[in-house]
Design a protein around this motif. Structure first.
Motif, PDB file in Angstrom:
ATOM      1  N   UNK A  10     -31.127  45.197 -44.700  1.00 41.14           N
ATOM      2  CA  UNK A  10     -32.332  45.137 -44.543  1.00 41.14           C
ATOM      3  C   UNK A  10     -33.025  44.744 -43.177  1.00 41.14           C
ATOM      4  N   UNK A  11     -34.039  43.965 -43.097  1.00 43.18           N
ATOM      5  CA  UNK A  11     -34.797  43.641 -41.781  1.00 43.18           C
ATOM      6  C   UNK A  11     -35.239  42.186 -41.950  1.00 43.18           C
ATOM      7  N   UNK A  12     -34.861  41.189 -41.439  1.00 43.23           N
ATOM      8  CA  UNK A  12     -35.352  39.838 -41.217  1.00 43.23           C
ATOM      9  C   UNK A  12     -35.096  38.988 -39.860  1.00 43.23           C
ATOM     10  N   UNK A  13     -33.618  38.836 -39.644  1.00 36.90           N
ATOM     11  CA  UNK A  13     -33.371  38.208 -38.650  1.00 36.90           C
ATOM     12  C   UNK A  13     -32.325  38.897 -37.710  1.00 36.90           C
ATOM     13  N   UNK A  14     -32.380  40.159 -37.932  1.00 32.05           N
ATOM     14  CA  UNK A  14     -31.340  40.860 -37.258  1.00 32.05           C
ATOM     15  C   UNK A  14     -31.468  40.790 -35.726  1.00 32.05           C
ATOM     16  N   UNK A  15     -32.624  40.066 -35.131  1.00 33.74           N
ATOM     17  CA  UNK A  15     -32.685  39.941 -33.776  1.00 33.74           C
ATOM     18  C   UNK A  15     -31.886  39.031 -33.111  1.00 33.74           C
ATOM     19  N   UNK A  16     -31.345  37.973 -34.039  1.00 36.78           N
ATOM     20  CA  UNK A  16     -30.737  37.022 -33.847  1.00 36.78           C
ATOM     21  C   UNK A  16     -29.268  37.688 -33.041  1.00 36.78           C
ATOM     22  N   UNK A  17     -28.831  38.666 -33.349  1.00 36.99           N
ATOM     23  CA  UNK A  17     -27.632  39.383 -32.779  1.00 36.99           C
ATOM     24  C   UNK A  17     -27.761  39.748 -31.113  1.00 36.99           C
ATOM     25  N   UNK A  18     -28.911  40.499 -30.889  1.00 36.11           N
ATOM     26  CA  UNK A  18     -29.198  40.763 -29.495  1.00 36.11           C
ATOM     27  C   UNK A  18     -29.127  39.432 -28.776  1.00 36.11           C
ATOM     28  N   UNK A  19     -30.036  38.621 -29.219  1.00 33.20           N
ATOM     29  CA  UNK A  19     -30.047  37.138 -28.577  1.00 33.20           C
ATOM     30  C   UNK A  19     -28.438  36.508 -28.415  1.00 33.20           C
ATOM     31  N   UNK A  20     -27.849  36.471 -29.462  1.00 33.30           N
ATOM     32  CA  UNK A  20     -26.347  36.250 -29.452  1.00 33.30           C
ATOM     33  C   UNK A  20     -25.752  36.712 -28.187  1.00 33.30           C
ATOM     34  N   UNK A  21     -25.814  38.173 -28.080  1.00 37.60           N
ATOM     35  CA  UNK A  21     -25.096  38.937 -27.169  1.00 37.60           C
ATOM     36  C   UNK A  21     -25.550  38.271 -25.541  1.00 37.60           C
ATOM     37  N   UNK A  22     -26.903  38.008 -25.456  1.00 34.32           N
ATOM     38  CA  UNK A  22     -27.219  37.585 -24.170  1.00 34.32           C
ATOM     39  C   UNK A  22     -26.586  36.190 -23.957  1.00 34.32           C
ATOM     40  N   UNK A  23     -26.638  35.330 -24.974  1.00 32.04           N
ATOM     41  CA  UNK A  23     -25.897  33.975 -24.789  1.00 32.04           C
ATOM     42  C   UNK A  23     -24.584  33.949 -24.477  1.00 32.04           C
ATOM     43  N   UNK A  24     -23.942  35.171 -25.087  1.00 32.30           N
ATOM     44  CA  UNK A  24     -22.495  35.194 -24.834  1.00 32.30           C
ATOM     45  C   UNK A  24     -21.831  35.773 -23.505  1.00 32.30           C
ATOM     46  N   UNK A  25     -23.187  35.883 -22.757  1.00 34.25           N
ATOM     47  CA  UNK A  25     -22.750  36.194 -21.193  1.00 34.25           C
ATOM     48  C   UNK A  25     -22.356  37.470 -20.905  1.00 34.25           C
ATOM     49  N   UNK A  26     -22.518  38.397 -21.887  1.00 36.46           N
ATOM     50  CA  UNK A  26     -22.105  39.742 -21.367  1.00 36.46           C
ATOM     51  C   UNK A  26     -20.579  40.143 -21.477  1.00 36.46           C
ATOM     52  N   UNK A  27     -19.764  39.393 -22.017  1.00 37.92           N
ATOM     53  CA  UNK A  27     -18.479  39.963 -22.365  1.00 37.92           C
ATOM     54  C   UNK A  27     -18.296  40.345 -23.730  1.00 37.92           C
ATOM     55  N   UNK A  28     -19.328  40.372 -24.507  1.00 40.33           N
ATOM     56  CA  UNK A  28     -19.122  40.960 -26.021  1.00 40.33           C
ATOM     57  C   UNK A  28     -20.435  41.712 -26.216  1.00 40.33           C
ATOM     58  N   UNK A  29     -20.098  42.760 -27.168  1.00 34.69           N
ATOM     59  CA  UNK A  29     -21.096  43.511 -27.703  1.00 34.69           C
ATOM     60  C   UNK A  29     -21.160  43.186 -29.328  1.00 34.69           C
ATOM     61  N   UNK A  30     -22.462  43.431 -29.995  1.00 33.49           N
ATOM     62  CA  UNK A  30     -22.641  43.207 -31.129  1.00 33.49           C
ATOM     63  C   UNK A  30     -23.378  44.321 -31.807  1.00 33.49           C
ATOM     64  N   UNK A  31     -22.863  45.601 -31.690  1.00 31.51           N
ATOM     65  CA  UNK A  31     -23.674  46.633 -32.370  1.00 31.51           C
ATOM     66  C   UNK A  31     -24.137  46.385 -33.847  1.00 31.51           C
ATOM     67  N   UNK A  32     -25.401  46.715 -34.272  1.00 31.69           N
ATOM     68  CA  UNK A  32     -25.771  46.353 -35.434  1.00 31.69           C
ATOM     69  C   UNK A  32     -26.246  47.611 -36.193  1.00 31.69           C
ATOM     70  N   UNK A  33     -25.552  47.721 -37.637  1.00 29.62           N
ATOM     71  CA  UNK A  33     -26.150  48.959 -38.583  1.00 29.62           C
ATOM     72  C   UNK A  33     -27.172  48.084 -39.731  1.00 29.62           C
TER      73      UNK A  33
END
Length: 244
Positions: A10-33
Motif C-alpha cells: 500500500x501507501x503510507x511511509x514508502x517515502x522513507x526508502x528514498x530518504x534512506x537512499x540519500x542517507x546511505x550516500x549513493x552506494x545503495x539503491x532501494x527500488x520499491x514496488x
C-alpha cells in the motif's frame, strides 16, 4: 552499487526508502514496488491476505523486471510477516527467495537479526497496532529468545493513519514506552515515518531505537554483504560489521 528490492504494501511511509537512499550516500539503491493491499486494516485476516504468497510473488517479479538485477529482496511489512507465526514467516521468506532468486527476508526477521547484531536481549515495544495484533509480535520475538519487558499498543487500525503521525509524536511515543532495564526500544510498523529521526530517537531515550523501515534497509544490505558502518541512521547502522 548494491541493489535491495523493497516490497511495500500500500501507501503510507514508502517515502522513507528514498530518504534512506540519500542517507546511505549513493552506494545503495532501494527500488520499491507497492504490493497489493485489498484492505488497509491491522486485523489478522487482512494482514494474512496482504502477506499472501501470490501477492509477494507478483511484487518480486515486478521489482526485478522494473529495475534490473537485485542483490537481495525484503518484504517490508512487519505485521504482514509475524502474523503468520515463526514457521509461517520462514515459509513466506523461502517462497519469496525462490521467486526472486536472491537472498530474501522480511521486517520481522530483520528485527530479530538487528537485536542479535547489537547484543539486545530485552526490549520495550511501542506498537501502533491494536493489542491483539501487537501480541503476535511479542510471541514472534519470544521464539528468537528476545524478552519483551513491556508492549504499549497505540490501537491504530489503518496504515494510512499511522503514516500521518508527526515527528514529535513518534519521538514522544518512543520515550513514553521506554523502561530503564530494556536494552532497546522497538517501533515495529513500516507505516511509521522514522528514517530521518533515527539519531534523534536514539539520543532522546539514550539507547538504540530500532524501527521497521530502518531494520528493513539494514537487513537488505546485510544479506547483500554491504552492512558496513554508516552514520546518520542510528546505532544499528553505526555498529558496522557482523557480530552475529
Amino acid at each position: 552499487m548494491t541493489t535491495v528490492g523493497i516490497l511495500y504494501p500500500g501507501f503510507s511511509a514508502e517515502d522513507d526508502y528514498p530518504r534512506a537512499e540519500r542517507l546511505l550516500g549513493g552506494d545503495a539503491r532501494l527500488p520499491l514496488v507497492h504490493t497489493l493491499m485489498r484492505e488497509d486494516a491491522h486485523r489478522v485476516d487482512a494482514l494474512r491476505d496482504v502477506g499472501s504468497e501470490d501477492v509477494l510473488a507478483d511484487g518480486a517479479q515486478a521489482v526485478a523486471a522494473s529495475d534490473g538485477p537485485l542483490d537481495s529482496i525484503i518484504w517490508a511489512c512487519t505485521s504482514g510477516s509475524f502474523v503468520f507465526g515463526w514457521d509461517g514467516a520462514q515459509a513466506q521468506v523461502a517462497a519469496l527467495q525462490e521467486v526472486a532468486g536472491v537472498p530474501a527476508s522480511s521486517t520481522s526477521f530483520a528485527f530479530v537479526d538487528a537485536c542479535r547484531r547489537l547484543g539486545v536481549t530485552s526490549v520495550a515495544i511501542g506498537a501502533t497496532y491494536p493489542a491483539d495484533v501487537a501480541e503476535r509480535f511479542v510471541e514472534f520475538l519470544g521464539k528468537a529468545g528476545i524478552r519483551v519487558l513491556t508492549m504499549t499498543p497505540r490501537g491504530i487500525v489503518t496504515a494510512a493513519e499511522v503514516g500521518t503521525l508527526t515527528e514529535d509524536v513518534v519521538l514522544d511515543f518512543a520515550a513514553a514506552v521506554d523502561l530503564p532495564e530494556a536494552d532497546a526500544i522497538l517501533l515495529p510498523d513500516t507505516a511509521l515515518h522514522t528514517v530521518e529521526l533515527l539519531d534523534r530517537l536514539d539520543a532522546r531515550v539514550g539507547k538504540p531505537v530500532l524501527t521497521a523501515n530502518q531494520v528493513s534497509v539494514w537487513q537488505g544490505l546485510r544479506l547483500a554483504g554491504a552492512d558496513h558502518a554508516r552514520d546518520g541512521l542510528g546505532a544499528l547502522f553505526a555498529a558496522g560489521g557482523p557480530r552475529d
